[in-house]
Design an enzyme around this catalytic site. Structure first.
Site, PDB file in Angstrom:
ATOM      1  N   ASN A  94       0.822  -1.216   0.000  1.00  0.00           N
ATOM      2  CA  ASN A  94       0.000   0.000   0.000  1.00  0.00           C
ATOM      3  C   ASN A  94       0.855   1.266   0.000  1.00  0.00           C
ATOM      4  O   ASN A  94       0.586   2.202  -0.749  1.00  0.00           O
ATOM      5  CB  ASN A  94      -0.961  -0.003   1.194  1.00  0.00           C
ATOM      6  CG  ASN A  94      -1.971  -1.141   1.099  1.00  0.00           C
ATOM      7  OD1 ASN A  94      -2.086  -1.773   0.060  1.00  0.00           O
ATOM      8  ND2 ASN A  94      -2.684  -1.400   2.186  1.00  0.00           N
ATOM      9  N   THR A 139     -14.007  38.469 -31.920  1.00  0.00           N
ATOM     10  CA  THR A 139     -14.886  38.003 -30.856  1.00  0.00           C
ATOM     11  C   THR A 139     -16.039  37.352 -31.599  1.00  0.00           C
ATOM     12  O   THR A 139     -16.387  37.788 -32.703  1.00  0.00           O
ATOM     13  CB  THR A 139     -15.405  39.158 -29.969  1.00  0.00           C
ATOM     14  OG1 THR A 139     -16.154  40.049 -30.783  1.00  0.00           O
ATOM     15  CG2 THR A 139     -14.273  39.917 -29.285  1.00  0.00           C
ATOM     16  N   HIS A 140     -16.594  36.309 -31.057  1.00  0.00           N
ATOM     17  CA  HIS A 140     -17.665  35.546 -31.731  1.00  0.00           C
ATOM     18  C   HIS A 140     -17.234  35.046 -33.106  1.00  0.00           C
ATOM     19  O   HIS A 140     -18.081  34.828 -33.974  1.00  0.00           O
ATOM     20  CB  HIS A 140     -18.929  36.402 -31.895  1.00  0.00           C
ATOM     21  CG  HIS A 140     -19.330  37.163 -30.670  1.00  0.00           C
ATOM     22  ND1 HIS A 140     -20.216  36.674 -29.736  1.00  0.00           N
ATOM     23  CD2 HIS A 140     -18.936  38.378 -30.202  1.00  0.00           C
ATOM     24  CE1 HIS A 140     -20.367  37.560 -28.773  1.00  0.00           C
ATOM     25  NE2 HIS A 140     -19.593  38.608 -29.019  1.00  0.00           N
ATOM     26  N   SER A 261      -4.605  13.662 -49.080  1.00  0.00           N
ATOM     27  CA  SER A 261      -5.778  12.802 -49.174  1.00  0.00           C
ATOM     28  C   SER A 261      -5.478  11.703 -50.176  1.00  0.00           C
ATOM     29  O   SER A 261      -4.768  11.925 -51.156  1.00  0.00           O
ATOM     30  CB  SER A 261      -6.978  13.617 -49.627  1.00  0.00           C
ATOM     31  OG  SER A 261      -7.949  12.764 -50.194  1.00  0.00           O
ATOM     32  N   LYS A 267      -5.598  18.272 -51.443  1.00  0.00           N
ATOM     33  CA  LYS A 267      -5.802  18.399 -49.998  1.00  0.00           C
ATOM     34  C   LYS A 267      -4.506  18.380 -49.201  1.00  0.00           C
ATOM     35  O   LYS A 267      -3.555  17.666 -49.513  1.00  0.00           O
ATOM     36  CB  LYS A 267      -6.681  17.248 -49.498  1.00  0.00           C
ATOM     37  CG  LYS A 267      -8.080  17.325 -50.059  1.00  0.00           C
ATOM     38  CD  LYS A 267      -8.993  18.094 -49.143  1.00  0.00           C
ATOM     39  CE  LYS A 267      -9.456  17.161 -48.055  1.00  0.00           C
ATOM     40  NZ  LYS A 267     -10.562  17.704 -47.315  1.00  0.00           N
ATOM     41  N   ASN A 269      -4.346  18.123 -45.243  1.00  0.00           N
ATOM     42  CA  ASN A 269      -5.186  18.079 -44.044  1.00  0.00           C
ATOM     43  C   ASN A 269      -4.395  18.343 -42.765  1.00  0.00           C
ATOM     44  O   ASN A 269      -3.304  17.797 -42.596  1.00  0.00           O
ATOM     45  CB  ASN A 269      -5.880  16.720 -43.944  1.00  0.00           C
ATOM     46  CG  ASN A 269      -6.846  16.498 -45.085  1.00  0.00           C
ATOM     47  OD1 ASN A 269      -7.481  17.437 -45.568  1.00  0.00           O
ATOM     48  ND2 ASN A 269      -6.942  15.256 -45.538  1.00  0.00           N
ATOM     49  N   GLU A 274      -5.830  18.511 -35.674  1.00  0.00           N
ATOM     50  CA  GLU A 274      -7.118  17.895 -35.322  1.00  0.00           C
ATOM     51  C   GLU A 274      -6.953  16.904 -34.167  1.00  0.00           C
ATOM     52  O   GLU A 274      -7.796  16.840 -33.265  1.00  0.00           O
ATOM     53  CB  GLU A 274      -7.715  17.182 -36.540  1.00  0.00           C
ATOM     54  CG  GLU A 274      -8.118  18.145 -37.654  1.00  0.00           C
ATOM     55  CD  GLU A 274      -8.429  17.396 -38.939  1.00  0.00           C
ATOM     56  OE1 GLU A 274      -9.599  17.149 -39.205  1.00  0.00           O
ATOM     57  OE2 GLU A 274      -7.479  17.038 -39.676  1.00  0.00           O
ATOM     58  N   GLN A 306      -6.368   0.723  -7.732  1.00  0.00           N
ATOM     59  CA  GLN A 306      -5.509   0.196  -8.791  1.00  0.00           C
ATOM     60  C   GLN A 306      -5.947   0.728 -10.162  1.00  0.00           C
ATOM     61  O   GLN A 306      -5.168   0.729 -11.103  1.00  0.00           O
ATOM     62  CB  GLN A 306      -5.559  -1.338  -8.767  1.00  0.00           C
ATOM     63  CG  GLN A 306      -4.700  -2.022  -9.803  1.00  0.00           C
ATOM     64  CD  GLN A 306      -4.570  -3.506  -9.525  1.00  0.00           C
ATOM     65  OE1 GLN A 306      -3.887  -3.904  -8.600  1.00  0.00           O
ATOM     66  NE2 GLN A 306      -5.245  -4.330 -10.312  1.00  0.00           N
TER      67      GLN A 306
END
Ligand code: ARG
Length: 442
Positions: A94, A139-140, A261, A267, A269, A274, A306
């Site tokens: 322990n 912003t937003h 891709s 592409k 990516n 991500e 555990q």
């Protein structure tokens, strides 16, 4: 029973900490006269052999021996005979697992701190180079006011700085040694807990034996700090995904941190970004999992505990990978300055500067200035142009007091230069913050 009970499948990762803990314990047992010097020496030699066997891939981990503690001790017995059985005097699994795991998590705090430091350095390099590159501030996710690239990078430096502080705080708080709490009540042997604590780099021994074997706060604090850090990384990752899209083109991500891709040749990516964005799911998941394991557990140790390790291992691996990938990306990404500058000037981004000018120069109350500016924005919108493209006559038609001086505040360069308030986006302010951070890291 063996399948549900055994932890060796994952807690083998604690082998170095387990052996370090045992070496410190054996040395202390000898120093306090609980163990003879010759037994202690045999144990020390044997443990070093076990360590080299594990590191050399020559160790046979056995599920029937349940966990790393029993695996190491059993092999020690093969190597040195009955003296191995004396190592467990005044100790229990322990307090043994509590110290092993604390040592491991403590190392992970250090690893996180250096991973964060590396990422901060990469961000500082970007910020220094682009202290005066203009870009839109949002912003937003709507264009708000022009800011500088450096300022945006430094926002993440601040977040990561707090993350670093959380790992430092957690490390300092967890740096007490539970070894010697034994099963739960302490021991009748005359052990020296201060000696083992010092040998293992702890500030002091823990002060309550019950708490020592039942506490997993250190793991929860690590996970909490890791979750917040992962949340920050996910926000930056999201921005990189957006910024690298064909619609934004704010940054070019380095080729080696993107993939092609299999079907669409054009592409590129942002897979790494991500995946960094996604890691928070595992890390926060681990945090919730361990909180849920620990809640409602009566004192002291229960086997539930555990279940702490796999969560923390996975979270730590995920965090370190995310930090490393982010550092690699940030170090080699390229800001698309012309696109950033054009975007900074669009969307009436200097409308606030115009309103401020009306307040400062004509003495208008801010609310009225806001209204006049709104009318001028509407004007520009109708004409399909930006604010600096309006003629003075058009402006004066809205408010007669406007003079040609107004054009000086409508350009984005002037706009960012004017935001000299402490912590503002002005290039001088950004450079000052970069310098402060460089000094802090030096
Ligand atoms: N494998 C156990 C764990 O990870 C070690 C402690 C076991 N203690 C016990 N009394 N069975 O928690």
């Amino acid at each position: 029973m063996e399948a549900i009970n055994a932890s060796i499948g994952f807690d083998r990762r604690l082998y170095a900490q387990d052996i370090a803990g045992s070496r410190a314990h054996a040395a202390m047992l000898a120093a306090t006269g609980i163990l003879t010097d010759s037994d202690a020496e045999a144990i020390r030699e044997g443990l070093l052999t076990v360590l080299s066997e594990i590191e050399g891939g020559r160790f046979d981990f056995r599920t029937d021996l349940e966990d790393i503690h029993m695996n190491v001790e059993s092999r020690l017995r093969d190597l040195i005979g009955p003296a191995a059985g004396r190592l467990h005097t005044a100790r229990s699994r322990n307090d043994q697992v509590a110290v092993d795991f604390r040592l491991w998590v403590r190392d992970q705090c250090d690893a996180a701190i250096s991973g964060i430091t590396e990422l901060i350095r990469a961000l500082l390099a970007q910020a220094e180079a682009g202290a005066d590159w203009v870009m839109p501030g949002f912003t937003h996710l709507q264009t708000a006011q022009p800011v500088t690239w450096g300022h945006h990078m430094m926002a993440y430096v601040e977040m990561l700085g707090r993350d670093m502080g959380r790992f430092q705080d957690a490390r300092a708080r967890m740096n007490e040694c539970p070894l010697g709490a034994a099963a739960l009540a302490g021991t009748s042997f005359p052990i020296d807990r201060h000696m083992t604590a010092a040998a293992l780099g702890f500030d002091r021994p823990t002060a309550n034996s019950l708490d020592s074997v039942s506490d997993r706060d250190f793991a929860l604090e690590y996970l909490s700090a890791a979750s917040i850090c992962a949340m920050h990384l996910s926000r930056f990752a999201e921005e990189l995904v957006i910024w690298s899209s064909a619609q934004f083109r704010f940054v070019r991500l380095p080729d080696r941190w993107t993939t092609g891709s299999s079907i669409m040749p054009q592409k590129k990516n942002p897979d790494a970004a991500e995946l960094i964005r996604a890691k928070i799911g595992r890390i926060l998941g681990a945090t919730v999992a361990l909180f849920t394991v620990m809640k409602g557990l009566a004192l002291t140790y229960s086997k539930d505990m555990q279940e702490d390790k796999e969560q923390v291992f996975d979270a730590a691996d995920s965090l370190m990978l995310a930090l490393a990938a982010m550092s690699g990306m940030v170090a080699h990404m390229t800001a698309n300055r012309p696109v950033l500058a054009a975007a900074a000037a669009s969307g009436f981004s200097t409308a606030t500067d115009l309103a401020d000018w009306l307040v400062r120069t004509l003495g208008l109350p801010f609310r009225d200035a806001h209204h006049v500016t709104g009318t001028l924005v509407k004007c520009a919108e109708d004409r399909g142009c930006d604010l600096p493209d309006l003629t003075l006559a058009e402006m004066q038609a809205v408010h007669a007091g406007i003079t040609a001086d107004v054009f000086s505040v409508l350009g984005v360069e002037n706009s960012v230069r004017s935001r000299q308030s402490y912590g503002g986006t002005a290039p001088d302010q950004v450079r000052a913050q970069v310098a402060r951070w460089q000094a802090r890291l030096a």
